[in-house]
Design a protein around this motif. Sequence first.
Motif, short mmCIF file in Angstrom:
data_model
loop_
_atom_site.label_atom_id
_atom_site.label_comp_id
_atom_site.label_asym_id
_atom_site.label_seq_id
_atom_site.Cartn_x
_atom_site.Cartn_y
_atom_site.Cartn_z
N HIS A 128 0.83 -1.21 0.00
CA HIS A 128 0.00 0.00 0.00
C HIS A 128 0.87 1.26 0.00
O HIS A 128 0.63 2.18 -0.79
CB HIS A 128 -0.92 0.00 1.22
N VAL A 129 1.86 1.30 0.87
CA VAL A 129 2.73 2.47 0.96
C VAL A 129 3.49 2.68 -0.34
O VAL A 129 3.62 3.80 -0.84
CB VAL A 129 3.72 2.31 2.15
N SER A 130 3.97 1.58 -0.92
CA SER A 130 4.72 1.67 -2.18
C SER A 130 3.82 2.14 -3.31
O SER A 130 4.22 2.98 -4.13
CB SER A 130 5.30 0.29 -2.51
N ASP A 131 2.59 1.62 -3.36
CA ASP A 131 1.67 2.00 -4.43
C ASP A 131 1.22 3.46 -4.30
O ASP A 131 0.93 4.12 -5.30
CB ASP A 131 0.45 1.08 -4.44
N LEU A 132 1.14 3.97 -3.07
CA LEU A 132 0.81 5.37 -2.88
C LEU A 132 1.87 6.26 -3.54
O LEU A 132 1.55 7.25 -4.21
CB LEU A 132 0.74 5.71 -1.38
N LYS A 133 3.13 5.88 -3.37
CA LYS A 133 4.22 6.65 -3.99
C LYS A 133 4.14 6.57 -5.51
O LYS A 133 4.34 7.56 -6.21
CB LYS A 133 5.56 6.11 -3.49
N PHE A 182 0.96 5.54 -12.65
CA PHE A 182 0.37 4.34 -12.06
C PHE A 182 -1.11 4.27 -12.42
O PHE A 182 -1.80 5.29 -12.38
CB PHE A 182 0.54 4.39 -10.54
N PRO A 183 -1.64 3.10 -12.80
CA PRO A 183 -3.05 3.00 -13.24
C PRO A 183 -4.06 3.06 -12.11
O PRO A 183 -5.26 2.97 -12.36
CB PRO A 183 -3.10 1.65 -13.96
N TYR A 184 -3.61 3.21 -10.86
CA TYR A 184 -4.51 3.23 -9.72
C TYR A 184 -4.22 4.44 -8.82
O TYR A 184 -3.11 4.97 -8.82
CB TYR A 184 -4.38 1.95 -8.89
N TYR A 185 -5.22 4.85 -8.07
CA TYR A 185 -5.04 5.91 -7.09
C TYR A 185 -5.84 5.58 -5.84
O TYR A 185 -6.77 4.77 -5.88
CB TYR A 185 -5.48 7.27 -7.66
N ILE A 225 -9.90 -2.18 0.24
CA ILE A 225 -10.92 -2.64 -0.70
C ILE A 225 -11.66 -1.48 -1.35
O ILE A 225 -11.86 -1.46 -2.57
CB ILE A 225 -11.92 -3.57 0.01
N TYR A 226 -12.05 -0.50 -0.55
CA TYR A 226 -12.93 0.56 -1.05
C TYR A 226 -12.20 1.86 -1.40
O TYR A 226 -12.76 2.71 -2.07
CB TYR A 226 -14.04 0.83 -0.04
N GLY A 227 -10.95 1.99 -0.95
CA GLY A 227 -10.20 3.21 -1.23
C GLY A 227 -9.44 3.20 -2.54
O GLY A 227 -9.39 4.20 -3.25
N TRP A 228 -8.87 2.06 -2.90
CA TRP A 228 -8.08 1.99 -4.14
C TRP A 228 -9.00 1.95 -5.36
O TRP A 228 -9.95 1.17 -5.42
CB TRP A 228 -7.17 0.76 -4.13
N ARG A 229 -8.68 2.81 -6.34
CA ARG A 229 -9.53 2.98 -7.52
C ARG A 229 -8.71 2.94 -8.80
O ARG A 229 -7.50 3.18 -8.79
CB ARG A 229 -10.25 4.33 -7.45
N ARG A 230 -9.38 2.66 -9.90
CA ARG A 230 -8.77 2.68 -11.22
C ARG A 230 -8.79 4.10 -11.78
O ARG A 230 -9.80 4.79 -11.69
CB ARG A 230 -9.51 1.75 -12.17
#
Length: 252
Positions: free
Chosen positions: A34-39, A46-49, A90-95
């Motif tokens: 999660h921390v890495s994907d936020l960066k 990145f295809p997600y936010y 589950i509900y915070g990460w979006r495309r």
Amino acid sequence: MAEKFKFSYLEYIREVTSGKVPVCKMAKLAVKRHVSDLKKSKAGTFPYYFDQKKAQSAIIFFSLLVHTKGKLAGQKLKPEPWQQFIIAMIYGWRRVDNNKRRFRKAYIQVARKNGKSFLAAGVSLYDLITEPGAEVYSAATKKDQARIVFDDAKKTVQYSKDLKKYIKPLAHSLTCADGSMKPLASDSNTLDGLNPSCAIIDEYHAHKTTELIDVIDTGMRARQQPLMFIITTAGNNRNAPCFEEYENCKKL
């Protein structure tokens, strides 16, 4: 309400990352991802936010769920930090391309007596209320097992003044606007023609085959953001599909 409520998943992330809270390797890696994907998301390619408002909105909904047993029946539950983290993911990460949810499958493996039913009931009820034309199923190999999460969700609605405004509990279903939640067993004669928006797979370690999940997964393909929510205690059969799912999650 949002101002008074403590979103402890943020503190959980910091404490797991720093090593202050002892967790298993897989939980630590989930936080690290999660921390890495936020960066990555902040870099713009990145295809997600991560939508913090949607994550916190879902957590607030879970805080409306109530105890259904004993002296505390009717009193609101308080999601634990680790539970809040799961809800937020589950509900915070979006495309980025369509703003729909990033994750379509969640595998949660926890020890007994750690709020497994609370999570499962919350996921099913949240989908029932928020997803247009929701078809929610509490799925298991046998009807009695399939009714466990369904009955927990039903009791939660019956004890909650907030939820009863939107959800009608019936003998074999919960209804909300144009959506419904029902128990579903693999020995049922209603497996054809499913269009699930959400499926709760409880105690997956007891499943001998992937037949039920395969049927549900096929039915979900017409949905824009379905959720397969697998929640289970650990089993001891390394030949069962649950162990294979666990190994796949470890690789991720």
